[in-house]
Enzyme design. Sequence first.
Site, mmCIF file in Angstrom:
data_model
loop_
_atom_site.group_PDB
_atom_site.id
_atom_site.type_symbol
_atom_site.label_atom_id
_atom_site.label_comp_id
_atom_site.label_asym_id
_atom_site.label_seq_id
_atom_site.Cartn_x
_atom_site.Cartn_y
_atom_site.Cartn_z
ATOM 1 N N ASP A 44 0.834 -1.085 0.136
ATOM 2 C CA ASP A 44 -0.068 0.022 -0.025
ATOM 3 C C ASP A 44 0.785 1.044 0.106
ATOM 4 O O ASP A 44 0.394 2.233 -0.152
ATOM 5 C CB ASP A 44 -0.972 -0.112 1.267
ATOM 6 C CG ASP A 44 -0.386 -0.026 2.379
ATOM 7 O OD1 ASP A 44 1.001 -0.151 2.854
ATOM 8 O OD2 ASP A 44 -1.151 -0.182 3.398
ATOM 9 N N SER A 45 2.215 1.076 -0.047
ATOM 10 C CA SER A 45 3.190 2.162 -0.070
ATOM 11 C C SER A 45 2.994 2.836 -1.638
ATOM 12 O O SER A 45 3.446 3.978 -1.634
ATOM 13 C CB SER A 45 4.719 1.707 0.050
ATOM 14 O OG SER A 45 4.810 0.661 -0.969
ATOM 15 N N ASP A 83 -0.974 -6.195 -0.483
ATOM 16 C CA ASP A 83 -1.337 -5.535 0.854
ATOM 17 C C ASP A 83 -2.760 -5.469 0.906
ATOM 18 O O ASP A 83 -3.344 -5.084 -0.019
ATOM 19 C CB ASP A 83 -0.441 -4.324 0.840
ATOM 20 C CG ASP A 83 0.422 -4.075 2.025
ATOM 21 O OD1 ASP A 83 0.207 -4.817 3.011
ATOM 22 O OD2 ASP A 83 1.207 -3.253 1.896
ATOM 23 N N LYS A 113 -1.084 -9.572 2.652
ATOM 24 C CA LYS A 113 -0.092 -9.087 3.961
ATOM 25 C C LYS A 113 -1.190 -8.283 4.832
ATOM 26 O O LYS A 113 -1.785 -7.294 4.196
ATOM 27 C CB LYS A 113 0.976 -8.220 3.325
ATOM 28 C CG LYS A 113 1.719 -7.866 4.530
ATOM 29 C CD LYS A 113 3.158 -6.999 4.550
ATOM 30 C CE LYS A 113 2.971 -5.672 3.694
ATOM 31 N NZ LYS A 113 2.421 -4.860 4.919
ATOM 32 N N GLU A 115 -1.504 -5.934 8.745
ATOM 33 C CA GLU A 115 -0.870 -5.210 9.695
ATOM 34 C C GLU A 115 -1.421 -5.789 11.133
ATOM 35 O O GLU A 115 -2.563 -5.751 11.244
ATOM 36 C CB GLU A 115 -0.559 -3.744 9.588
ATOM 37 C CG GLU A 115 0.183 -3.261 8.355
ATOM 38 C CD GLU A 115 0.046 -1.892 8.210
ATOM 39 O OE1 GLU A 115 0.716 -1.268 7.265
ATOM 40 O OE2 GLU A 115 -0.359 -1.016 9.265
ATOM 41 N N GLU A 182 9.008 -3.862 10.715
ATOM 42 C CA GLU A 182 9.368 -2.490 10.212
ATOM 43 C C GLU A 182 9.751 -1.584 11.575
ATOM 44 O O GLU A 182 8.929 -1.399 12.325
ATOM 45 C CB GLU A 182 8.179 -2.096 9.494
ATOM 46 C CG GLU A 182 8.646 -0.628 9.106
ATOM 47 C CD GLU A 182 7.432 -0.060 7.982
ATOM 48 O OE1 GLU A 182 7.738 1.005 7.438
ATOM 49 O OE2 GLU A 182 6.710 -0.864 7.662
#
Length: 282
Positions: A44-45, A83, A113, A115, A182
């Site tokens: 999502d970057s 993501d 992925k 979080e 991270e």
Amino acid sequence: MRVTTSDIRKLKADGVRFSALTAYDAITARLLDEAGIPLLLVGDSLGMVVLGYENTIPVTLADVLHHTRAVVRGAKRALVVADLPFMTYHRSVDQALENAGRCIQEGGAHAVKLEGGCVMASTIARLTSVGVPVLGHIGLTPQSVHQLGGFKVQGKTLDAARRLLDDASAVEDSGAFGVVLECIPAEVARLITERLSIPTIGIGAGPHCDGQIQVSSDILGWLPDFAPKHARAYAHLAADAAEAFRRFQADVAAGSFPTEKESSTVPEEVLVALRKEPRPRS
């Protein structure tokens, strides 16, 4: 042969360090594939490096699906991980199942992925129980940037480090095939890596992780005004691209592009015949 999650886990078991990079388009994915990068993340970057947002929060599932399809078309060997964006898996396990399923069915991803550690353990467990491979992500979790008070290193106090160890264990126990660490202290990342049987993939987490992941634009030097501490520029493409754009503009203005080399022609008799025909009325 396509890299699988089992292959990624075996790299840790065999003591082989590995790399991973973000990808958002087919051309980049093909180049990364040819370089032998085993894991590509459609992160999502993309919100920050492709779409121009200040952070990852505005990224939608439609954005991720669009870019995942492109990456899957470009990469023939690498494992492609999509993501799950902000608030596309938080409301309920059912929501996570639906959207993870879309990433795999519609996007063509091979894993997703998400979080979160302990708080996401039940979601990870449910996803993996129905055959959805999950890559965890703890430490600095960009989707929580407002709660965290910015992009800051996590786990610097005893209590915070303990929480990271608990989160990492929860991710592993829930069935994830790996976990991204991270922006956490290197020695904390080392402890986590030693305690887990699944691979740790660091970004700003020091040299002791099993793998390392970076945002491709950071190592390519695409954003010269933004250089994260944890990144290393292996190229300076922004300067090269700017020079190429200036040369193109100058050549067009001077009439030196295109030339016959960059043009195509037709037989002279075609031109003669066209010139003899009356001009069509509008």
